[in-house]
Scaffold this motif. Structure first.
Motif, mmCIF file in Angstrom:
data_model
loop_
_atom_site.group_PDB
_atom_site.id
_atom_site.type_symbol
_atom_site.label_atom_id
_atom_site.label_comp_id
_atom_site.label_asym_id
_atom_site.label_seq_id
_atom_site.Cartn_x
_atom_site.Cartn_y
_atom_site.Cartn_z
ATOM 1 N N ASN A 66 42.370 80.705 23.164
ATOM 2 C CA ASN A 66 41.582 80.114 24.236
ATOM 3 C C ASN A 66 41.956 78.660 24.403
ATOM 4 O OD1 ASN A 66 39.581 78.249 22.965
ATOM 5 N ND2 ASN A 66 38.888 80.106 21.953
ATOM 6 N N TYR A 67 41.808 78.215 25.631
ATOM 7 C CA TYR A 67 41.995 76.790 25.881
ATOM 8 C C TYR A 67 40.877 76.295 26.774
ATOM 9 C CZ TYR A 67 44.264 77.608 30.495
ATOM 10 O OH TYR A 67 44.545 77.960 31.790
ATOM 11 N N ILE A 68 40.523 75.060 26.547
ATOM 12 C CA ILE A 68 39.438 74.422 27.281
ATOM 13 C C ILE A 68 40.038 73.495 28.327
ATOM 14 C CG2 ILE A 68 37.347 73.000 27.112
ATOM 15 C CD1 ILE A 68 37.221 75.623 25.450
ATOM 16 N N LYS A 69 39.575 73.639 29.549
ATOM 17 C CA LYS A 69 39.971 72.752 30.649
ATOM 18 C C LYS A 69 38.707 72.404 31.424
ATOM 19 C CE LYS A 69 42.673 72.382 34.846
ATOM 20 N NZ LYS A 69 43.531 73.074 35.802
ATOM 21 N N ASN A 70 38.446 71.123 31.558
ATOM 22 C CA ASN A 70 37.252 70.644 32.251
ATOM 23 C C ASN A 70 35.983 71.290 31.697
ATOM 24 O OD1 ASN A 70 38.886 69.048 33.938
ATOM 25 N ND2 ASN A 70 39.153 70.746 35.362
ATOM 26 N N ALA A 81 36.079 77.398 29.043
ATOM 27 C CA ALA A 81 36.981 78.157 28.175
ATOM 28 C C ALA A 81 37.730 79.206 28.984
ATOM 29 C CB ALA A 81 36.200 78.829 27.062
ATOM 30 N N ASN A 82 39.025 79.282 28.766
ATOM 31 C CA ASN A 82 39.893 80.309 29.332
ATOM 32 C C ASN A 82 40.361 81.155 28.153
ATOM 33 O OD1 ASN A 82 40.355 79.233 32.249
ATOM 34 N ND2 ASN A 82 40.525 77.471 30.911
ATOM 35 N N ILE A 83 39.954 82.432 28.132
ATOM 36 C CA ILE A 83 40.143 83.258 26.941
ATOM 37 C C ILE A 83 41.161 84.365 27.206
ATOM 38 C CG2 ILE A 83 38.976 84.727 25.260
ATOM 39 C CD1 ILE A 83 36.378 83.185 25.990
ATOM 40 N N PHE A 84 42.051 84.558 26.226
ATOM 41 C CA PHE A 84 43.132 85.534 26.333
ATOM 42 C C PHE A 84 43.259 86.332 25.041
ATOM 43 C CE2 PHE A 84 44.082 82.021 29.087
ATOM 44 C CZ PHE A 84 44.612 82.599 30.231
ATOM 45 N N LYS A 102 53.756 83.741 33.246
ATOM 46 C CA LYS A 102 53.710 82.329 32.870
ATOM 47 C C LYS A 102 52.439 81.665 33.390
ATOM 48 C CE LYS A 102 56.612 78.209 33.107
ATOM 49 N NZ LYS A 102 57.889 77.667 33.575
ATOM 50 N N ILE A 103 51.892 80.798 32.542
ATOM 51 C CA ILE A 103 50.777 79.937 32.930
ATOM 52 C C ILE A 103 51.204 78.506 32.623
ATOM 53 C CG2 ILE A 103 48.435 79.176 32.336
ATOM 54 C CD1 ILE A 103 47.738 82.062 31.716
ATOM 55 N N GLU A 104 51.056 77.650 33.589
ATOM 56 C CA GLU A 104 51.242 76.212 33.372
ATOM 57 C C GLU A 104 49.943 75.560 33.787
ATOM 58 O OE1 GLU A 104 54.836 73.933 34.325
ATOM 59 O OE2 GLU A 104 55.732 75.855 34.915
ATOM 60 N N ASP A 105 49.344 74.815 32.871
ATOM 61 C CA ASP A 105 48.048 74.220 33.134
ATOM 62 C C ASP A 105 47.920 72.965 32.286
ATOM 63 O OD1 ASP A 105 45.507 73.941 34.224
ATOM 64 O OD2 ASP A 105 44.797 75.903 33.554
ATOM 65 N N GLU A 106 46.792 72.333 32.388
ATOM 66 C CA GLU A 106 46.486 71.243 31.472
ATOM 67 C C GLU A 106 45.266 71.648 30.676
ATOM 68 O OE1 GLU A 106 44.086 68.258 34.462
ATOM 69 O OE2 GLU A 106 46.207 67.885 34.138
ATOM 70 N N ALA A 107 45.191 71.153 29.456
ATOM 71 C CA ALA A 107 44.108 71.557 28.558
ATOM 72 C C ALA A 107 43.604 70.358 27.776
ATOM 73 C CB ALA A 107 44.603 72.630 27.597
ATOM 74 N N GLU A 108 42.369 70.465 27.334
ATOM 75 C CA GLU A 108 41.777 69.467 26.450
ATOM 76 C C GLU A 108 41.833 69.945 24.996
ATOM 77 O OE1 GLU A 108 37.923 69.520 28.214
ATOM 78 O OE2 GLU A 108 38.739 68.867 30.132
ATOM 79 N N LEU A 109 41.853 71.275 24.824
ATOM 80 C CA LEU A 109 41.845 71.878 23.493
ATOM 81 C C LEU A 109 42.440 73.273 23.586
ATOM 82 C CD1 LEU A 109 40.788 71.951 20.487
ATOM 83 C CD2 LEU A 109 38.657 72.850 21.424
ATOM 84 N N VAL A 110 43.284 73.622 22.609
ATOM 85 C CA VAL A 110 43.826 74.982 22.487
ATOM 86 C C VAL A 110 43.450 75.489 21.104
ATOM 87 C CG1 VAL A 110 45.909 76.399 22.366
ATOM 88 C CG2 VAL A 110 45.770 74.550 24.049
ATOM 89 N N ASN A 111 42.887 76.682 21.052
ATOM 90 C CA ASN A 111 42.531 77.333 19.785
ATOM 91 C C ASN A 111 43.270 78.650 19.685
ATOM 92 O OD1 ASN A 111 40.303 75.583 18.797
ATOM 93 N ND2 ASN A 111 39.356 76.223 20.718
ATOM 94 N N LEU A 112 43.876 78.892 18.525
ATOM 95 C CA LEU A 112 44.538 80.165 18.270
ATOM 96 C C LEU A 112 44.705 80.368 16.775
ATOM 97 C CD1 LEU A 112 47.747 79.298 17.699
ATOM 98 C CD2 LEU A 112 47.687 79.056 20.132
ATOM 99 N N VAL A 113 45.237 81.524 16.412
ATOM 100 C CA VAL A 113 45.390 81.861 15.000
ATOM 101 C C VAL A 113 46.877 81.986 14.674
ATOM 102 C CG1 VAL A 113 44.836 83.502 13.171
ATOM 103 C CG2 VAL A 113 43.169 83.056 14.984
ATOM 104 N N LEU A 114 47.298 81.213 13.690
ATOM 105 C CA LEU A 114 48.668 81.277 13.190
ATOM 106 C C LEU A 114 48.674 82.091 11.903
ATOM 107 C CD1 LEU A 114 49.724 77.530 13.639
ATOM 108 C CD2 LEU A 114 50.020 79.424 15.249
ATOM 109 N N THR A 115 49.854 82.404 11.409
ATOM 110 C CA THR A 115 49.944 83.148 10.150
ATOM 111 C C THR A 115 49.323 82.358 9.004
ATOM 112 O OG1 THR A 115 52.176 82.287 9.819
ATOM 113 C CG2 THR A 115 51.984 84.488 10.789
#
Length: 135
Positions: free
Chosen positions: A53-57, A60-63, A17-30
């Motif tokens: 990926n999500y942007i915080k401050n 980029a945090n990439i997964f 689990k990750i709990e964080d705050e983000a300014e932007l989340v990017n991902l690919v849906l169907t």
């Protein structure tokens, strides 16, 4: 939380689990790629095997994510992932071996092979390698 940030929760089937705050989340849906910012309309979607990926401050945090469900609320984004790994967690040698095994299964064209399972394994391995390369 700052005005442009929202709560982000990512949970995998194995309890990671990750709990964080983000300014932007990017991902690919169907249905295609999506970017989510604070105040996004509520949405539920199916996540593809892809990069998350999500942007915080401004960072980029990439997964690598192996699919899942996205639930967007006005002040929170919840991602129920099949599995996810940060760039630093990806074992490139292991991902290369998984890619090789999946490719060998697909190339064998044996009737005993679960074709869909082998294709998904290959896609997951390629995704992990792609994310690891971006370091």
């Amino acid at each position: 939380m700052a005005d442009n940030k929202f709560k982000l929760v990512i949970v995998s089937q194995d309890g990671k689990k990750i709990e964080d705050e983000a300014e932007l989340v990017n991902l690919v849906l169907t249905d295609g790629a999506i970017g989510i910012m604070k105040g996004h309309l509520p949405l539920v979607g199916v996540i593809e095997i892809s990069q998350l990926n999500y942007i915080k401050n401004g960072k980029a945090n990439i997964f690598a994510i192996s699919g899942g469900i996205l639930d967007v609320k006005l002040d929170e984004v919840l991602i129920l992932a099949d599995a996810f790994e940060s760039q630093d967690e990806i074992d490139v040698n292991r991902a290369n071996l998984a890619k090789q095994r999946a490719q060998e299964k697909l190339d064998s064209k044996s009737k005993d092979i679960d074709l869909q399972r082998a294709e998904l394994a290959l896609k997951r391995a390629l995704n992990r390698l792609l994310v690891a390369e971006k370091k």
